[in-house]
Design a protein around this motif. Structure first.
Motif, PDB file in Angstrom:
ATOM      1  N   VAL A 211       0.855  -1.192   0.000  1.00 31.68           N
ATOM      2  CA  VAL A 211       0.000   0.000   0.000  1.00 31.68           C
ATOM      3  C   VAL A 211       0.891   1.242   0.000  1.00 31.68           C
ATOM      4  CG1 VAL A 211      -1.996  -1.030   1.154  1.00 31.68           C
ATOM      5  CG2 VAL A 211      -0.137  -0.065   2.529  1.00 31.68           C
ATOM      6  N   MET A 212       0.333   2.341  -0.480  1.00 35.28           N
ATOM      7  CA  MET A 212       1.018   3.627  -0.405  1.00 35.28           C
ATOM      8  C   MET A 212       0.327   4.456   0.665  1.00 35.28           C
ATOM      9  SD  MET A 212       1.273   7.049  -0.995  1.00 35.28           S
ATOM     10  CE  MET A 212      -0.139   7.476  -2.010  1.00 35.28           C
ATOM     11  N   VAL A 213       1.093   4.933   1.646  1.00 35.35           N
ATOM     12  CA  VAL A 213       0.527   5.688   2.765  1.00 35.35           C
ATOM     13  C   VAL A 213       1.424   6.877   3.099  1.00 35.35           C
ATOM     14  CG1 VAL A 213      -0.752   3.786   3.841  1.00 35.35           C
ATOM     15  CG2 VAL A 213       1.679   4.095   4.368  1.00 35.35           C
ATOM     16  N   PHE A 214       0.874   7.773   3.903  1.00 31.06           N
ATOM     17  CA  PHE A 214       1.621   8.900   4.466  1.00 31.06           C
ATOM     18  C   PHE A 214       1.627   8.704   5.984  1.00 31.06           C
ATOM     19  CE2 PHE A 214      -0.103  10.328   0.467  1.00 31.06           C
ATOM     20  CZ  PHE A 214       0.893  11.113  -0.096  1.00 31.06           C
ATOM     21  N   PRO A 215       2.561   7.909   6.517  1.00 36.70           N
ATOM     22  CA  PRO A 215       2.485   7.521   7.935  1.00 36.70           C
ATOM     23  C   PRO A 215       2.646   8.665   8.920  1.00 36.70           C
ATOM     24  CG  PRO A 215       3.978   6.087   6.710  1.00 36.70           C
ATOM     25  CD  PRO A 215       3.694   7.268   5.842  1.00 36.70           C
ATOM     26  N   THR A 216       3.398   9.692   8.549  1.00 38.64           N
ATOM     27  CA  THR A 216       3.668  10.766   9.503  1.00 38.64           C
ATOM     28  C   THR A 216       3.318  12.117   8.898  1.00 38.64           C
ATOM     29  OG1 THR A 216       5.963  10.939   8.740  1.00 38.64           O
ATOM     30  CG2 THR A 216       5.531   9.480  10.603  1.00 38.64           C
ATOM     31  N   SER A 221       7.168  20.293   8.087  1.00 40.94           N
ATOM     32  CA  SER A 221       7.884  19.350   7.229  1.00 40.94           C
ATOM     33  C   SER A 221       6.887  18.621   6.337  1.00 40.94           C
ATOM     34  CB  SER A 221       8.657  18.340   8.083  1.00 40.94           C
ATOM     35  OG  SER A 221       9.295  17.379   7.275  1.00 40.94           O
ATOM     36  N   PRO A 222       7.086  18.612   5.029  1.00 35.82           N
ATOM     37  CA  PRO A 222       6.125  17.936   4.141  1.00 35.82           C
ATOM     38  C   PRO A 222       6.143  16.432   4.351  1.00 35.82           C
ATOM     39  CG  PRO A 222       8.068  18.629   2.911  1.00 35.82           C
ATOM     40  CD  PRO A 222       8.197  19.228   4.275  1.00 35.82           C
ATOM     41  N   SER A 223       4.970  15.821   4.398  1.00 37.86           N
ATOM     42  CA  SER A 223       4.883  14.373   4.577  1.00 37.86           C
ATOM     43  C   SER A 223       5.368  13.673   3.318  1.00 37.86           C
ATOM     44  CB  SER A 223       3.446  13.967   4.901  1.00 37.86           C
ATOM     45  OG  SER A 223       2.556  14.472   3.939  1.00 37.86           O
ATOM     46  N   ARG A 224       5.969  12.500   3.504  1.00 40.91           N
ATOM     47  CA  ARG A 224       6.549  11.755   2.393  1.00 40.91           C
ATOM     48  C   ARG A 224       5.704  10.521   2.087  1.00 40.91           C
ATOM     49  NH1 ARG A 224      12.794  10.862   2.853  1.00 40.91           N
ATOM     50  NH2 ARG A 224      12.675  11.310   0.619  1.00 40.91           N
ATOM     51  N   MET A 225       5.800  10.057   0.860  1.00 43.96           N
ATOM     52  CA  MET A 225       5.052   8.888   0.414  1.00 43.96           C
ATOM     53  C   MET A 225       5.833   7.626   0.783  1.00 43.96           C
ATOM     54  SD  MET A 225       4.080  10.426  -3.361  1.00 43.96           S
ATOM     55  CE  MET A 225       2.806   9.235  -3.790  1.00 43.96           C
ATOM     56  N   HIS A 226       5.145   6.666   1.415  1.00 42.64           N
ATOM     57  CA  HIS A 226       5.772   5.406   1.817  1.00 42.64           C
ATOM     58  C   HIS A 226       5.077   4.251   1.101  1.00 42.64           C
ATOM     59  CE1 HIS A 226       7.870   6.710   5.756  1.00 42.64           C
ATOM     60  NE2 HIS A 226       7.523   7.799   5.097  1.00 42.64           N
ATOM     61  N   LEU A 227       5.861   3.374   0.502  1.00 39.49           N
ATOM     62  CA  LEU A 227       5.339   2.130  -0.050  1.00 39.49           C
ATOM     63  C   LEU A 227       5.650   1.034   0.962  1.00 39.49           C
ATOM     64  CD1 LEU A 227       4.063   0.656  -2.520  1.00 39.49           C
ATOM     65  CD2 LEU A 227       6.400   0.235  -3.319  1.00 39.49           C
ATOM     66  N   VAL A 228       4.604   0.403   1.510  1.00 42.50           N
ATOM     67  CA  VAL A 228       4.762  -0.549   2.611  1.00 42.50           C
ATOM     68  C   VAL A 228       4.189  -1.907   2.214  1.00 42.50           C
ATOM     69  CG1 VAL A 228       4.253  -1.012   5.041  1.00 42.50           C
ATOM     70  CG2 VAL A 228       4.553   1.348   4.266  1.00 42.50           C
TER      71      VAL A 228
END
Length: 459
Positions: A211-216, A221-228
């Motif tokens: 999934v692609m999420v924005f965990p923080t 600070s701009p939130s980053r895209m995470h592939l988990v």
């Protein structure tokens, strides 16, 4: 250049074109890739309440003095956003109405293209457009988006950007429609649209393993895209995420994929047979059990019996779950809307019963394996709903009428809700499960959702 330098991923070519494959064994909850969005744009409805740089939701935001639209936490966020906002600011001053997020995202990409190197643009230019595979009404939607973009930029700006070819503009718009992601906060609330060409390489499967999420989300600070990864992935296996909401029926998912992307999904979920899909299950009045969409040979509740239009009255929805489970594709979206509305109105009785039914529905299985659930283990929606239910049960509010009498098959736990000791035990149970889900869906520590759940458990 693709952001794969430190990722356990490689670009591979297969039957569906380019995609990402694992270069080693990957565990559930492992973050495969972290990258910044090339552009991230808030929807106009969210733009009033959030900082346009870090996306933080603040009660008091300072407004850009020039365009009177962009908002920021403070001078630091405003200065940080200036490279992205300066040309948008000038365009907004020329227009009375603020265009939608897709128009502003495309405009920002074009402005950045004119300022960056060809190497920066290369991954974006290589994104698939699926233009010729789109159905006519989707191409018409793309044409309207291209028209709105042209109006927003204006003739002089279009010429300065080299957009004199209508076909080239249409191709860019179709690339955006095919590859853009929903911008969300750490709790899955939709905020707008974002673009990242590396993550756009991930191919589709309804039975996704990532999934692609924005965990923080952190102020300033701009939130980053995470592939988990949400389940183990073997070395050499393709990485997939779902382009559609897996809570919808197979027919609806396939229709959207055909209309917008021009392919039919053949993943394990879509090809599964000899099972009762929780999205389409209905109650058989003859044998008193759930039956699938195929005739079971007995009398079944007809699908129109659960067709409730737009009715989101919690009591009616709870009653309808005697005919179709909360996981049913016609019940689920209305139940979710009722849950959201109840929380907004602070109608805690309704909020608890709707959220409890949602939690039951999302875990409903059509077979023995957990992946047959409406949302499989590790899906971020599970963490969010379980955490919401746990927090609601932690609230010091009285529940007046339990909805047990409205159910043909009462939920035993509902009778416990007026007993605070049992209620706290239930809250702890749901929050513990939410933390386990969050540590998979949002990465090893669960991100902001994990921190929120830990804070509730510490009370």
């Amino acid at each position: 250049m693709y952001a794969l330098q430190d990722a356990p991923l490689t670009i591979a070519h297969g039957a569906w074109g380019r995609g990402l494959r694992a270069t080693r064994a990957i565990q559930a909850g492992e973050t495969l890739l972290i990258d910044d969005a090339y552009v991230r744009v808030l929807r106009t409805t969210e733009a009033v309440h959030r900082c346009h740089f870090c996306l933080a939701k603040e009660p008091h935001l300072q407004v850009c003095a020039s365009c009177d639209f962009a908002r920021y936490c403070d001078d630091v966020c405003e200065a940080s956003a200036r490279p992205w906002h300066k040309r948008e600011c000038a365009a907004l001053q020329r227009h009375k109405d603020v265009p939608d997020a897709d128009v502003r995202a495309l405009a920002q990409l074009l402005w950045l293209k004119s300022e960056r190197t060809p190497a920066w643009w290369a991954p974006l230019g290589a994104m698939a457009s699926n233009r010729h595979a789109m159905q006519d009404h989707v191409r018409e939607e793309a044409a309207m988006l291209a028209f709105r973009l042209g109006v927003f930029l204006g003739t002089e700006e279009r010429e300065a950007l080299g957009l004199t070819n209508a076909d080239e503009l249409m191709e860019l718009v179709c690339q955006h429609m095919t590859n853009a992601f929903m911008l969300s906060d750490a709790y899955l609330d939709p905020l707008g649209v974002c673009v990242n060409p590396t993550l756009a390489l991930v191919n589709h499967a309804c039975d996704a393993n990532a999934v692609m999420v924005f965990p923080t989300m952190q102020r300033g600070s701009p939130s980053r895209m995470h592939l988990v990864a949400i389940r183990p992935i073997s070395a050499g296996d393709a990485v997939h995420m779902s382009y559609v909401d897996v809570a919808t029926s197979r027919a609806e998912r396939q229709a959207v994929l055909q209309e917008r992307y021009g392919f039919t999904c053949a993943c394990a979920l879509c090809e599964r047979t000899q099972w009762i899909d929780p999205r389409t299950a209905l109650w058989c009045t003859s044998c008193s059990e759930w039956s699938g969409s195929a005739a079971c040979g007995h009398r079944r509740i007809e699908p129109r019996a659960v067709d409730m239009g737009e009715d989101t009255d919690p009591d009616i929805l709870v009653h309808r779950t005697a005919l179709a489970p909360p996981s049913h594709y016609r019940v689920w979206p209305l139940l979710f809307a009722a849950h959201t509305r109840a929380i907004e109105r602070q109608a805690w009785d309704d909020a608890v019963q709707c959220t409890m039914l949602l939690c039951a529905g999302m875990q409903a299985r059509g077979a023995r394996d957990a992946r047959s659930a409406l949302y499989p283990p590790g899906h971020p929606q599970r963490a969010v709903l379980l955490a919401t239910l746990g927090r609601l049960l932690c609230e010091n509010v009285e529940l007046h009428d339990t909805p047990s009498h409205l159910l043909a098959r009462p939920l035993p736990c509902l009778s416990m809700l007026t007993d605070m000791t049992s209620r706290r035990f239930m809250a702890h149970t749901f929050l513990t499960q939410a933390l386990e889900e969050a540590c998979i869906a949002f990465g090893h520590d669960g991100g902001a959702m994990g921190a929120l759940v830990r804070a509730c458990l510490a009370l």
